[in-house]
Design a protein around this motif. Structure first.
Motif, PDB file in Angstrom:
ATOM      1  N   PHE A 177      -3.247   7.854   0.203  1.00 23.80           N
ATOM      2  CA  PHE A 177      -3.828   6.617  -0.293  1.00 23.80           C
ATOM      3  C   PHE A 177      -4.031   5.559   0.784  1.00 23.80           C
ATOM      4  CE2 PHE A 177      -5.113   3.312  -2.993  1.00 23.80           C
ATOM      5  CZ  PHE A 177      -4.409   2.173  -2.661  1.00 23.80           C
ATOM      6  N   GLN A 201      -6.839   6.308   3.013  1.00 23.98           N
ATOM      7  CA  GLN A 201      -8.098   6.268   2.252  1.00 23.98           C
ATOM      8  C   GLN A 201      -8.570   4.842   2.032  1.00 23.98           C
ATOM      9  OE1 GLN A 201      -7.741   8.276  -1.518  1.00 23.98           O
ATOM     10  NE2 GLN A 201      -7.458  10.263  -0.554  1.00 23.98           N
ATOM     11  N   VAL A 202      -7.649   3.998   1.596  1.00 22.97           N
ATOM     12  CA  VAL A 202      -8.065   2.638   1.277  1.00 22.97           C
ATOM     13  C   VAL A 202      -8.417   1.861   2.558  1.00 22.97           C
ATOM     14  CG1 VAL A 202      -5.793   1.502   1.212  1.00 22.97           C
ATOM     15  CG2 VAL A 202      -7.617   0.687  -0.260  1.00 22.97           C
ATOM     16  N   LEU A 205       0.796  -1.233   0.000  1.00 29.81           N
ATOM     17  CA  LEU A 205       0.000   0.000   0.000  1.00 29.81           C
ATOM     18  C   LEU A 205       0.833   1.290   0.000  1.00 29.81           C
ATOM     19  CD1 LEU A 205      -2.893  -1.076   2.419  1.00 29.81           C
ATOM     20  CD2 LEU A 205      -2.733  -1.382  -0.041  1.00 29.81           C
ATOM     21  N   ASN A 259      -1.128  11.412  -4.705  1.00 32.85           N
ATOM     22  CA  ASN A 259      -2.106  10.661  -3.916  1.00 32.85           C
ATOM     23  C   ASN A 259      -1.491  10.370  -2.553  1.00 32.85           C
ATOM     24  OD1 ASN A 259      -4.317   8.587  -3.426  1.00 32.85           O
ATOM     25  ND2 ASN A 259      -4.596   9.029  -5.590  1.00 32.85           N
ATOM     26  N   LEU A 292       1.987   2.583  -3.251  1.00 31.44           N
ATOM     27  CA  LEU A 292       1.011   3.158  -4.164  1.00 31.44           C
ATOM     28  C   LEU A 292       0.705   4.610  -3.806  1.00 31.44           C
ATOM     29  CD1 LEU A 292      -1.432   0.126  -4.358  1.00 31.44           C
ATOM     30  CD2 LEU A 292       0.548   0.638  -5.775  1.00 31.44           C
ATOM     31  N   GLN A 293       1.434   5.111  -2.817  1.00 26.07           N
ATOM     32  CA  GLN A 293       1.214   6.473  -2.347  1.00 26.07           C
ATOM     33  C   GLN A 293       2.296   7.351  -2.933  1.00 26.07           C
ATOM     34  OE1 GLN A 293      -0.632   6.896   1.617  1.00 26.07           O
ATOM     35  NE2 GLN A 293       1.292   7.873   2.169  1.00 26.07           N
ATOM     36  N   ASP A 294       1.911   8.509  -3.463  1.00 25.46           N
ATOM     37  CA  ASP A 294       2.909   9.472  -3.938  1.00 25.46           C
ATOM     38  C   ASP A 294       2.340  10.872  -3.763  1.00 25.46           C
ATOM     39  OD1 ASP A 294       2.251   8.821  -7.498  1.00 25.46           O
ATOM     40  OD2 ASP A 294       1.088   9.887  -5.984  1.00 25.46           O
TER      41      ASP A 294
END
Lengths: 154, 184
Positions: free
Chosen positions: A41, A44-45, A30, A38, A33-35
């Motif tokens: 992320f 949020q997820v 996870l 975003n 997938l954060q940058d």
């Protein structure tokens, strides 16, 4: 508590979640997938997972409380929860769902009730731990520190 | 047909249609694809996917897509149309059968995998999907696109006859024009 200590606490806390099997390696996907585009992320997820799980657990309780339990309805709920918990790395929830499904297959109502309790227990546990994790992160950020993906991976 | 258009898209970004009934999985797969530099459209069911493509049998429906779809990634177990049924519908369509379709499933069931691959699935991903899976998949699809482009350019090179034929008519026209000028 000074920043360095807080960061150490966060690392130790995160590590304990893996050692206890509450989270598995999928959780480590996870932060990757954060940058900048975003930056929220992970939270949020995870929030989405909480919302979705609350809904599923509610529907599951209702379905199992029916006079005549319709397993055609129950099994897909468990399958959904198994899937989403697996996607965010909530290992113990996922494992509890696997057991739950096997009892669905056997159409064992009593065992399914026990499984639902077990799934709820594991779910509230991971929810509690992740909420604590995010609080620790927020404290660090509020104190001017930074969280990197490396803090969560080892 | 679909892959050949990669060369004409300005950013050569894959446009992926992701199909999954789980809201959590949709969010994850969307990020996995976006961070791998893909454009993403997510839908929650096989039926919606068909609607998006314009394959839902709606008279005069041209579909909702504004961008050509280069890849379809779909969950297997979905209520209504399963991923397998969606795969079949896509492969049955003359307009979309060239689009690679990848199936995702949390269950490692060999007969299921074989069934999907036999039906023409490009690949089968085990859930939970990881970044490495998406990267590998993207490379596979892009290489497939390059291979298609190479194939097309090879076709041109290996058919000098066709070029000559075209030139033949042009040459005739040219000669006739010259003759006409001479006569005039």
């Amino acid at each position: 508590m000074e920043l360095g200590q807080m960061q150490k606490s966060l690392q130790d806390y995160t590590k304990s979640l893996f050692v206890e099997g509450i989270l598995d390696s999928q959780f480590l996907q996870l932060p990757q997938l954060q940058d900048e585009s975003n930056s929220d992320f992970v939270s949020q997820v995870v929030s989405l997972f909480f919302q979705d799980s609350d809904r599923i657990l509610n529907d599951l309780s209702l379905s199992l409380d029916q006079k005549v339990v319709d397993f055609e309805k129950v099994d897909p709920y468990v399958h959904q929860l198994k899937g989403s918990s697996s996607s965010i790395g909530a290992q113990r929830v996922k494992n509890a769902c696997v057991v739950f499904r096997s009892f669905c297959e056997q159409k064992n109502v009593e065992a399914c009730h026990r499984c639902l309790q077990q799934v709820k227990q594991e779910y509230y546990l991971v929810k509690n731990r992740l909420e604590t994790l995010f609080k620790l992160e927020q404290q660090i950020v509020a104190s001017g520190g930074m969280i990197s993906a490396m803090d969560l991976g080892f | 047909m679909a892959l050949g258009d990669l060369s004409s898209s300005s950013t050569s970004e894959l446009h992926v249609l992701a199909v999954d009934d789980s809201i959590v999985d949709r969010k994850v797969i969307e990020r996995l694809l976006r961070i791998s530099a893909c454009k993403v459209t997510t839908v929650e069911s096989g039926t919606r996917a068909l609607q998006y493509l314009g394959l839902d049998g709606d008279k005069g429906s041209s579909g909702l897509k504004d961008l050509k779809v280069n890849l379809i990634v779909t969950d297997y177990s979905m209520p209504g149309l399963t991923g397998y049924e969606l795969l079949k519908k896509i492969k049955e369509s003359s307009a979309f059968r060239e689009i690679p379709v990848v199936i995702m499933s949390s269950e490692n069931i060999q007969p299921r995998i074989e069934q999907c691959m036999t039906e023409g699935a490009e690949d089968f991903l085990l859930k939970p999907v990881k970044l490495a899976d998406v990267k590998r998949l993207k490379e596979l699809i892009m290489r497939g696109g390059e291979a298609e482009q190479e194939k097309t350019s090879n076709l041109i090179i290996s058919s000098p006859k066709r070029i000559l034929q075209n030139n033949f008519f042009f040459n005739i026209f040219f000669i006739i024009t010259i003759i006409v000028i001479f006569i005039a």
